[in-house]
Design a protein around this motif. Structure first.
Motif, PDB file in Angstrom:
ATOM      1  N   LYS A   1      51.236  35.757  16.961  1.00 40.88           N
ATOM      2  CA  LYS A   1      51.172  34.310  16.770  1.00 40.88           C
ATOM      3  C   LYS A   1      49.727  33.843  16.908  1.00 40.88           C
ATOM      4  O   LYS A   1      48.909  34.489  17.567  1.00 40.88           O
ATOM      5  CB  LYS A   1      52.040  33.586  17.805  1.00 40.88           C
ATOM      6  CG  LYS A   1      53.528  33.903  17.703  1.00 40.88           C
ATOM      7  CD  LYS A   1      54.315  33.136  18.759  1.00 40.88           C
ATOM      8  CE  LYS A   1      55.813  33.405  18.663  1.00 40.88           C
ATOM      9  NZ  LYS A   1      56.592  32.631  19.675  1.00 40.88           N
ATOM     10  N   THR A   2      49.413  32.700  16.291  1.00 36.13           N
ATOM     11  CA  THR A   2      48.076  32.127  16.375  1.00 36.13           C
ATOM     12  C   THR A   2      48.169  30.607  16.520  1.00 36.13           C
ATOM     13  O   THR A   2      49.153  29.987  16.065  1.00 36.13           O
ATOM     14  CB  THR A   2      47.226  32.477  15.140  1.00 36.13           C
ATOM     15  OG1 THR A   2      45.946  31.851  15.262  1.00 36.13           O
ATOM     16  CG2 THR A   2      47.896  32.016  13.868  1.00 36.13           C
ATOM     17  N   THR A   3      47.154  30.034  17.139  1.00 39.42           N
ATOM     18  CA  THR A   3      47.104  28.583  17.299  1.00 39.42           C
ATOM     19  C   THR A   3      46.573  27.875  16.053  1.00 39.42           C
ATOM     20  O   THR A   3      46.624  26.647  15.977  1.00 39.42           O
ATOM     21  CB  THR A   3      46.206  28.224  18.491  1.00 39.42           C
ATOM     22  OG1 THR A   3      44.903  28.804  18.286  1.00 39.42           O
ATOM     23  CG2 THR A   3      46.797  28.740  19.787  1.00 39.42           C
TER      24      THR A   3
ATOM     25  N   TYR B   1      44.456  31.679   9.136  1.00 37.58           N
ATOM     26  CA  TYR B   1      44.554  33.135   9.155  1.00 37.58           C
ATOM     27  C   TYR B   1      45.738  33.623   8.324  1.00 37.58           C
ATOM     28  O   TYR B   1      46.750  32.941   8.182  1.00 37.58           O
ATOM     29  CB  TYR B   1      44.703  33.653  10.599  1.00 37.58           C
ATOM     30  CG  TYR B   1      43.532  33.315  11.485  1.00 37.58           C
ATOM     31  CD1 TYR B   1      42.441  34.158  11.565  1.00 37.58           C
ATOM     32  CD2 TYR B   1      43.532  32.138  12.232  1.00 37.58           C
ATOM     33  CE1 TYR B   1      41.362  33.833  12.370  1.00 37.58           C
ATOM     34  CE2 TYR B   1      42.459  31.810  13.040  1.00 37.58           C
ATOM     35  CZ  TYR B   1      41.372  32.666  13.097  1.00 37.58           C
ATOM     36  OH  TYR B   1      40.309  32.345  13.892  1.00 37.58           O
TER      37      TYR B   1
ATOM     38  N   VAL C   1      47.953  37.138   8.542  1.00 29.69           N
ATOM     39  CA  VAL C   1      48.174  38.309   9.386  1.00 29.69           C
ATOM     40  C   VAL C   1      49.194  39.221   8.725  1.00 29.69           C
ATOM     41  O   VAL C   1      50.298  38.799   8.384  1.00 29.69           O
ATOM     42  CB  VAL C   1      48.678  37.883  10.790  1.00 29.69           C
ATOM     43  CG1 VAL C   1      48.856  39.106  11.679  1.00 29.69           C
ATOM     44  CG2 VAL C   1      47.712  36.892  11.422  1.00 29.69           C
TER      45      VAL C   1
ATOM     46  N   ASN D   1      52.782  40.631  10.535  1.00 34.78           N
ATOM     47  CA  ASN D   1      52.784  39.727  11.688  1.00 34.78           C
ATOM     48  C   ASN D   1      53.944  40.016  12.646  1.00 34.78           C
ATOM     49  O   ASN D   1      54.070  39.365  13.687  1.00 34.78           O
ATOM     50  CB  ASN D   1      52.825  38.276  11.239  1.00 34.78           C
ATOM     51  CG  ASN D   1      54.061  37.964  10.413  1.00 34.78           C
ATOM     52  OD1 ASN D   1      54.885  38.844  10.151  1.00 34.78           O
ATOM     53  ND2 ASN D   1      54.210  36.719  10.005  1.00 34.78           N
TER      54      ASN D   1
ATOM     55  N   VAL E   1      43.911  41.069  10.361  1.00 37.33           N
ATOM     56  CA  VAL E   1      43.800  39.631  10.605  1.00 37.33           C
ATOM     57  C   VAL E   1      42.702  39.099   9.688  1.00 37.33           C
ATOM     58  O   VAL E   1      41.523  39.426   9.866  1.00 37.33           O
ATOM     59  CB  VAL E   1      43.477  39.333  12.078  1.00 37.33           C
ATOM     60  CG1 VAL E   1      43.403  37.830  12.308  1.00 37.33           C
ATOM     61  CG2 VAL E   1      44.505  39.977  12.992  1.00 37.33           C
TER      62      VAL E   1
ATOM     63  N   HIS F   1      40.834  28.535  18.402  1.00 38.00           N
ATOM     64  CA  HIS F   1      41.371  29.696  17.685  1.00 38.00           C
ATOM     65  C   HIS F   1      41.741  30.773  18.699  1.00 38.00           C
ATOM     66  O   HIS F   1      40.864  31.411  19.306  1.00 38.00           O
ATOM     67  CB  HIS F   1      40.337  30.231  16.689  1.00 38.00           C
ATOM     68  CG  HIS F   1      40.065  29.303  15.556  1.00 38.00           C
ATOM     69  ND1 HIS F   1      39.996  29.729  14.241  1.00 38.00           N
ATOM     70  CD2 HIS F   1      39.859  27.952  15.514  1.00 38.00           C
ATOM     71  CE1 HIS F   1      39.744  28.686  13.459  1.00 38.00           C
ATOM     72  NE2 HIS F   1      39.643  27.590  14.219  1.00 38.00           N
ATOM     73  N   LYS F   2      43.035  30.986  18.872  1.00 38.29           N
ATOM     74  CA  LYS F   2      43.524  32.005  19.792  1.00 38.29           C
ATOM     75  C   LYS F   2      44.713  32.735  19.179  1.00 38.29           C
ATOM     76  O   LYS F   2      45.402  32.205  18.305  1.00 38.29           O
ATOM     77  CB  LYS F   2      43.943  31.375  21.128  1.00 38.29           C
ATOM     78  CG  LYS F   2      42.806  30.730  21.892  1.00 38.29           C
ATOM     79  CD  LYS F   2      43.308  30.106  23.171  1.00 38.29           C
ATOM     80  CE  LYS F   2      42.166  29.418  23.931  1.00 38.29           C
ATOM     81  NZ  LYS F   2      42.646  28.778  25.175  1.00 38.29           N
ATOM     82  N   PHE F   3      44.931  33.970  19.673  1.00 42.00           N
ATOM     83  CA  PHE F   3      46.070  34.777  19.225  1.00 42.00           C
ATOM     84  C   PHE F   3      46.880  35.217  20.438  1.00 42.00           C
ATOM     85  O   PHE F   3      46.347  35.341  21.555  1.00 42.00           O
ATOM     86  CB  PHE F   3      45.588  36.010  18.454  1.00 42.00           C
ATOM     87  CG  PHE F   3      45.305  35.736  16.998  1.00 42.00           C
ATOM     88  CD1 PHE F   3      46.246  36.016  16.025  1.00 42.00           C
ATOM     89  CD2 PHE F   3      44.093  35.188  16.614  1.00 42.00           C
ATOM     90  CE1 PHE F   3      45.988  35.764  14.699  1.00 42.00           C
ATOM     91  CE2 PHE F   3      43.823  34.932  15.293  1.00 42.00           C
ATOM     92  CZ  PHE F   3      44.771  35.214  14.324  1.00 42.00           C
TER      93      PHE F   3
ATOM     94  N   LYS G   1      47.162  37.534  25.368  1.00 43.91           N
ATOM     95  CA  LYS G   1      46.381  36.556  24.620  1.00 43.91           C
ATOM     96  C   LYS G   1      45.021  37.143  24.223  1.00 43.91           C
ATOM     97  O   LYS G   1      44.404  37.883  24.993  1.00 43.91           O
ATOM     98  CB  LYS G   1      46.190  35.294  25.461  1.00 43.91           C
ATOM     99  CG  LYS G   1      47.489  34.550  25.718  1.00 43.91           C
ATOM    100  CD  LYS G   1      47.265  33.315  26.560  1.00 43.91           C
ATOM    101  CE  LYS G   1      48.578  32.585  26.820  1.00 43.91           C
ATOM    102  NZ  LYS G   1      48.371  31.371  27.650  1.00 43.91           N
TER     103      LYS G   1
ATOM    104  N   CYS H   1      39.267  34.415  19.859  1.00 47.18           N
ATOM    105  CA  CYS H   1      38.552  34.628  18.601  1.00 47.18           C
ATOM    106  C   CYS H   1      37.068  34.357  18.834  1.00 47.18           C
ATOM    107  O   CYS H   1      36.694  33.279  19.344  1.00 47.18           O
ATOM    108  CB  CYS H   1      39.080  33.709  17.506  1.00 47.18           C
ATOM    109  SG  CYS H   1      40.772  34.076  17.014  1.00 47.18           S
TER     110      CYS H   1
END
Length: 245
Positions: free
Chosen positions: A45-47, A52, A54, A57, A71, A86-88, A118, A121
């Motif tokens: 998952k990403t914010t 992006y 993926v 996924n 990614v 930007h976080k995953f 977590k 990026c």
């Protein structure tokens, strides 16, 4: 050691690095390895989902196996204030036996069974030295192209001279063939003329022979009655001479 680290190893473990400029798609890889003896289901998952792409996924990792996730950061105008957004997150769970529906499994999963990790990026922009190197390489490319063009142009005269020699040979060969063709055409006309003369001569000979034969027939047909008259006169004179005597 956390439960996640026990069932899943991430490479890189904490940061996803993307190197700019971000005028084109920038791709980085994330490797997931399952060191346990059970199947593990994962979901990425990403914010910033619009930024992006993926692939894959989500999925299943067999015991002792690994999977590489691509990614892909889409082109965008980089804003330093936006990088913290930007976080995953990689979410994992042990796969139940005889699993058939992954979506239903994730919906029915209990929070205590889910394990996540977590990732931040990190965006790297090219430094001034890198930019200068890129400019130098850009300038060097035309120079290389120019040198290649000079080499090519230097090689052209020899190829042109070879082409001229071959052209001259071809022209001479064409002239020779044309002269032979004209000679053959003259000989063909002469043969045709001789054939016409021979046919005319044969026709004239046939006409003369036919005329003489006709004249001979007419002469013989004309002389035959006169001969008969003479013979008849002789017989008549012979019989009259006998009677008179």
């Amino acid at each position: 050691m956390s439960k996640l680290e026990q069932i899943l190893v991430l490479d890189p473990p904490s940061d996803l690095k993307f190197r700019g400029p971000f005028t084109d798609v920038v791709t980085t890889n994330l490797k997931l390895r399952n060191p346990s003896d059970r199947k593990v289901c994962f979901k990425v998952k990403t914010t910033a989902p619009r930024r992006y792409c993926v692939r894959p996924n989500s999925g299943i990792i067999e015991a002792g196996a690994s999977v590489t996730i691509s990614v892909m950061l889409q082109p965008f105008d980089y804003d330093p204030n936006e990088k913290s957004k930007h976080k995953f997150m990689v979410q994992t769970i042990f796969a139940p036996p005889n699993i058939t529906d992954l979506e239903a499994m994730w919906k029915d999963a209990k929070p205590e069974d889910l394990m996540d990790s977590k990732l931040r990026c990190v965006f790297e922009l090219p430094s001034e030295n890198d930019k200068m190197n890129d400019i130098d390489q850009t300038k060097a490319a035309p120079a290389l192209n120019t040198s290649k063009a000079d080499i090519t142009s230097g090689a052209k005269p020899s190829s042109l001279s070879l082409d001229d020699t071959e052209m001259r040979k071809l022209m001479e060969e064409c002239k020779r063939l044309q002269s032979e063709m004209s000679k053959l055409a003259d000989e063909n006309r002469q043969l045709k003329d001789e054939g016409l003369r021979m046919r005319k001569a044969q026709r004239s000979d046939n006409m003369v022979s036919n005329t003489s034969a006709i004249m001979r027939k007419e002469t013989s047909s004309k002389s035959l009655p006169s001969l008969l008259v003479v013979i008849a006169a002789i017989f008549i004179g012979f019989f009259l001479g006998k009677f008179v005597l």
